[in-house]
Design a protein around this motif. Sequence first.
Motif, short mmCIF file in Angstrom:
data_model
loop_
_atom_site.label_atom_id
_atom_site.label_comp_id
_atom_site.label_asym_id
_atom_site.label_seq_id
_atom_site.Cartn_x
_atom_site.Cartn_y
_atom_site.Cartn_z
N GLN A 3 -10.41 -3.63 0.83
CA GLN A 3 -11.09 -2.38 1.18
C GLN A 3 -10.07 -1.50 1.90
OE1 GLN A 3 -14.19 -3.90 3.64
NE2 GLN A 3 -15.31 -4.78 1.94
N LEU A 4 -9.40 -0.66 1.12
CA LEU A 4 -8.32 0.16 1.67
C LEU A 4 -8.86 1.29 2.54
CD1 LEU A 4 -6.01 0.58 -1.44
CD2 LEU A 4 -5.82 -1.08 0.39
N ASP A 5 -8.15 1.55 3.61
CA ASP A 5 -8.47 2.67 4.49
C ASP A 5 -7.97 3.95 3.82
OD1 ASP A 5 -8.52 4.66 6.42
OD2 ASP A 5 -7.80 3.36 8.03
N PRO A 6 -8.89 4.81 3.34
CA PRO A 6 -8.46 6.02 2.60
C PRO A 6 -7.75 7.05 3.48
CG PRO A 6 -10.83 6.07 2.96
CD PRO A 6 -10.35 4.72 3.45
N ASP A 7 -7.88 6.93 4.80
CA ASP A 7 -7.16 7.85 5.68
C ASP A 7 -5.69 7.47 5.81
OD1 ASP A 7 -9.45 9.35 6.20
OD2 ASP A 7 -10.02 8.05 7.88
N GLU A 8 -5.35 6.21 5.48
CA GLU A 8 -3.96 5.75 5.63
C GLU A 8 -3.24 5.55 4.31
OE1 GLU A 8 -2.58 3.14 8.65
OE2 GLU A 8 -4.61 2.86 9.40
N LEU A 26 4.40 0.20 1.47
CA LEU A 26 4.66 -0.63 2.64
C LEU A 26 3.69 -1.80 2.71
CD1 LEU A 26 4.92 2.16 5.38
CD2 LEU A 26 6.81 0.99 4.24
N PRO A 27 4.05 -2.81 3.49
CA PRO A 27 3.06 -3.82 3.84
C PRO A 27 2.01 -3.18 4.76
CG PRO A 27 5.29 -4.53 4.42
CD PRO A 27 5.36 -3.08 4.05
N THR A 28 0.87 -3.78 4.86
CA THR A 28 -0.09 -3.33 5.86
C THR A 28 0.48 -3.63 7.23
OG1 THR A 28 -1.24 -5.43 5.75
CG2 THR A 28 -2.07 -3.66 4.36
N GLY A 29 -0.09 -3.02 8.23
CA GLY A 29 0.36 -3.28 9.59
C GLY A 29 0.30 -2.04 10.43
N GLY A 30 0.73 -2.18 11.66
CA GLY A 30 0.71 -1.04 12.54
C GLY A 30 1.22 -1.38 13.92
N HIS A 31 1.05 -0.45 14.81
CA HIS A 31 1.55 -0.59 16.17
C HIS A 31 0.76 -1.62 16.95
CE1 HIS A 31 3.21 3.28 14.89
NE2 HIS A 31 4.23 2.91 15.64
N VAL A 40 0.83 -1.19 0.00
CA VAL A 40 0.00 0.00 0.00
C VAL A 40 0.87 1.25 0.00
CG1 VAL A 40 -2.02 -1.07 1.05
CG2 VAL A 40 -0.21 -0.21 2.52
N ASP A 41 0.39 2.27 -0.68
CA ASP A 41 1.07 3.57 -0.72
C ASP A 41 0.66 4.33 0.53
OD1 ASP A 41 2.27 5.95 -1.39
OD2 ASP A 41 1.04 6.32 -3.17
#
Length: 176
Positions: free
Chosen positions: A134-139, A64-69, A55-56
């Motif tokens: 379904q991409l999160d448009p805020d991220e 980057l790959p998806t993911g987070g804290h 994802v951009d």
Amino acid sequence: MKPFDDLERVHIEGTLRWLEGTDDVYRRIKPATPPQHLVSYVVVVEPDTHEVYLVDHINAGLWLPTGGHVEPGEDPAHAAARELREELGIEADFGLVGANPLFLTVTRTVGIDSGHTDVSLWYVAAAPMDSRFQLDPDEFREGRWWSPADIAAAPAGTFDPHYPRFAAKLSARLRT
């Protein structure tokens, strides 16, 4: 986790020292409290072609790959599955290489939230090429499948700085 190369070995050893010296590995306040914390990346891989879905990322300015804290008290594998649901709208299938992280990196962040260190556990999730994300448009600006040739042809600075090493480790693992 068996290190792929000397840098991953250094990152694993440094992470083990960090874990011995702290009881707070979770981000408490965005972006940098504490200044080093756990992240779960999830690289989505097409099982037959081994293309990856990246994802951009708006904040980082990288693909980057998806993911987070990892949230306080959360298991990193659960964080990986949660992030995949939240960011792509799919359930995690960790069957391709197993449920444990394949790779570990320690990275000083870039982008809007720069100034802290992510200790990233890289998980691998399988998904077919025809998956509807379904991409999160805020991220994210967008997402797309990347072949190994696409990745090799991309300009320097397109991906997480450790992504080429991850890709080499993943390729070696998938060949075995």
